[in-house]
Design a protein around this motif. Structure first.
Motif, PDB file in Angstrom:
ATOM      1  N   ARG B 100      31.722  29.663  32.221  1.00 43.83           N
ATOM      2  CA  ARG B 100      33.253  28.951  32.069  1.00 43.83           C
ATOM      3  C   ARG B 100      33.426  30.007  33.436  1.00 43.83           C
ATOM      4  O   ARG B 100      34.187  29.474  34.232  1.00 43.83           O
ATOM      5  CB  ARG B 100      34.593  29.604  30.798  1.00 43.83           C
ATOM      6  N   VAL B 101      34.072  31.166  33.477  1.00 42.54           N
ATOM      7  CA  VAL B 101      33.964  32.440  34.818  1.00 42.54           C
ATOM      8  C   VAL B 101      33.165  31.669  35.796  1.00 42.54           C
ATOM      9  O   VAL B 101      33.709  31.977  37.257  1.00 42.54           O
ATOM     10  CB  VAL B 101      33.232  33.346  34.021  1.00 42.54           C
ATOM     11  N   VAL B 102      31.478  30.681  35.610  1.00 42.29           N
ATOM     12  CA  VAL B 102      31.058  30.299  37.054  1.00 42.29           C
ATOM     13  C   VAL B 102      31.881  28.897  37.578  1.00 42.29           C
ATOM     14  O   VAL B 102      32.791  28.734  38.474  1.00 42.29           O
ATOM     15  CB  VAL B 102      29.812  29.783  36.503  1.00 42.29           C
ATOM     16  N   SER B 103      32.439  28.179  36.193  1.00 39.51           N
ATOM     17  CA  SER B 103      33.187  26.951  37.331  1.00 39.51           C
ATOM     18  C   SER B 103      34.624  27.507  37.242  1.00 39.51           C
ATOM     19  O   SER B 103      35.329  26.483  38.543  1.00 39.51           O
ATOM     20  CB  SER B 103      33.204  26.016  35.475  1.00 39.51           C
ATOM     21  N   GLU B 104      35.023  28.372  36.765  1.00 37.12           N
ATOM     22  CA  GLU B 104      36.333  29.082  37.903  1.00 37.12           C
ATOM     23  C   GLU B 104      35.991  29.513  38.749  1.00 37.12           C
ATOM     24  O   GLU B 104      37.253  29.214  39.644  1.00 37.12           O
ATOM     25  CB  GLU B 104      36.434  29.803  36.391  1.00 37.12           C
ATOM     26  N   ASP B 105      34.667  30.514  39.114  1.00 39.86           N
ATOM     27  CA  ASP B 105      34.885  30.740  40.412  1.00 39.86           C
ATOM     28  C   ASP B 105      34.592  29.682  42.002  1.00 39.86           C
ATOM     29  O   ASP B 105      35.180  29.271  42.488  1.00 39.86           O
ATOM     30  CB  ASP B 105      33.457  31.300  40.609  1.00 39.86           C
ATOM     31  N   ALA B 106      33.700  28.385  40.923  1.00 43.24           N
ATOM     32  CA  ALA B 106      33.601  27.562  41.940  1.00 43.24           C
ATOM     33  C   ALA B 106      35.228  26.874  42.443  1.00 43.24           C
ATOM     34  O   ALA B 106      35.520  26.193  43.528  1.00 43.24           O
ATOM     35  CB  ALA B 106      32.448  26.687  40.898  1.00 43.24           C
ATOM     36  N   TYR B 107      35.915  26.200  41.403  1.00 48.03           N
ATOM     37  CA  TYR B 107      37.152  25.827  41.485  1.00 48.03           C
ATOM     38  C   TYR B 107      38.055  26.469  42.486  1.00 48.03           C
ATOM     39  O   TYR B 107      38.550  26.010  43.558  1.00 48.03           O
ATOM     40  CB  TYR B 107      37.756  25.767  39.798  1.00 48.03           C
ATOM     41  N   GLU B 108      38.261  27.678  42.295  1.00 46.54           N
ATOM     42  CA  GLU B 108      38.655  28.961  43.270  1.00 46.54           C
ATOM     43  C   GLU B 108      38.532  29.338  44.658  1.00 46.54           C
ATOM     44  O   GLU B 108      39.243  28.882  45.013  1.00 46.54           O
ATOM     45  CB  GLU B 108      38.357  30.502  42.850  1.00 46.54           C
ATOM     46  N   GLN B 109      36.928  29.022  44.321  1.00 50.72           N
ATOM     47  CA  GLN B 109      36.496  28.378  45.721  1.00 50.72           C
ATOM     48  C   GLN B 109      37.039  26.665  46.752  1.00 50.72           C
ATOM     49  O   GLN B 109      36.798  26.670  47.883  1.00 50.72           O
ATOM     50  CB  GLN B 109      34.677  28.693  45.951  1.00 50.72           C
TER      51      GLN B 109
END
Lengths: 187, 187
Positions: B100-109
């Motif tokens: 989930r952290v990874v997809s959040e990161d990707a979303y933020e980017q």
DNA sequence: CTATTAATTTGATATATATCTAATTAGATG
DNA sequence: CATCTAATTAGATATATATCAAATTAATAG
């Protein structure tokens, strides 16, 4: 002794593999589904070579598997390996085995200190256990993946102790060197 | 979102703490009994400052505890913390959270890419979620542990968007900046 | 065969950190 | 108080490695 050392390096590799931010994120990203290198690079905002490098490291410890389809490589989390490794790593017994590694290390250092003067061997230990420690020290003067003639082997040993014949035989016997057709190499 | 990020850093710290040969050996050496810094240095064949450094890192993640007796410090393995941490860290749910952290990161980017032109904010996002991403980006232009006057805060924000008043208020509201007696600081 | 796309390998660089020595701190002891 | 010992902190160095760009490899499509 060999076994607890092997366990130590395995546990250490496991932790090393997961102790990097990017690799941990990759493992997370693969927890739900398999992904290509490109896809992972996009998710983590890294270049493909970087991701490739990390995947190679994860593959080394069997934490991921790879499947090829055309030119794209799909990586997946090896859930079984993950579970097995974790189970073993967190077992108290494992931690205790690691402790054993430390005392073995300390013991070996004591032996080396007792029997060496600089790079020179004072005498060949009579006890099997102590002799093994010395032999493992001695074999380090031979390169891996290199073949030596008997003359070369003797010369290298002679630097450390005059009785090169005995020590050469012991190295073979301890399966630290192997011989065939008059050539020797390290195992 | 905050929680899974926190979990991620916790898991990462755990692995980092145990991913060093010397630290892993220390943990092993402490599995049977508590030991002093000197004793550990002897066992591992390292100098005391090195051991001290490693113990500090292990203490940071609560894997060891310390007890003082005279001038010697006895360190012990925190078995409970060890068990709790490993259990939690290796649970499948945790791995999924990392995903989930990874997809959040990707979303933020993606948000940052959409709303920024270089260091300049195109517009203030209307959606709360997107605005939060922008605010967390913006607060990075403030140093930690430093106090700013209102004028300074406005100046820093104005570099990125003309409506510094709104953004300043939003930063406070999002609890990214705090204000007292006319001074502002980062949380 | 050529072009194209994805992945890997190579080589360079920058950052992190494990380790050491020297200096400092903190208790204990005469 | 002076001294001694154990530990820590500070500072320096060396090694490991994460990252990227450029070159190379591999598989496919035209």
């Amino acid at each position: 002794m060999v076994s607890s050392t092997a366990e130590f390096t395995e546990v250490l590799s496991f932790f090393k593999a997961l102790s990097d931010e990017s690799r941990l994120k990759i493992v997370g990203a693969l927890s739900s589904e398999e992904r290509s290198v490109d896809e992972l690079a996009g998710l983590l905002n890294l270049r493909a070579p970087t991701v490739s490098h990390h995947l190679a490291r994860l593959k080394e410890v069997s934490l991921v598997t790879m499947r090829t389809e055309g030119t794209t490589h799909f990586y997946a989390l090896n859930v079984d390996a993950m579970r097995d490794l974790s189970k073993r790593v967190l077992a108290l017994k494992t931690v205790e085995n690691i402790g054993r590694v430390v005392s073995e290390d300390a013991y070996e250092q004591k032996i080396l200190k007792d029997f060496l003067v600089g790079e020179r061997l004072k005498e060949i230990p009579a006890s099997r256990k102590k002799r093994d420690v010395i032999l493992r020290w001695l074999v380090n003067y031979f390169e891996v993946d290199k073949e030596y003639t008997e003359k070369e082997v003797s010369a290298i040993i002679a630097v450390h102790h005059p009785d090169f014949a005995t020590l050469r035989r012991e190295l073979i016997c301890a399966k630290l060197l192997e011989r065939a057709k008059g050539l020797y190499w390290r195992i």
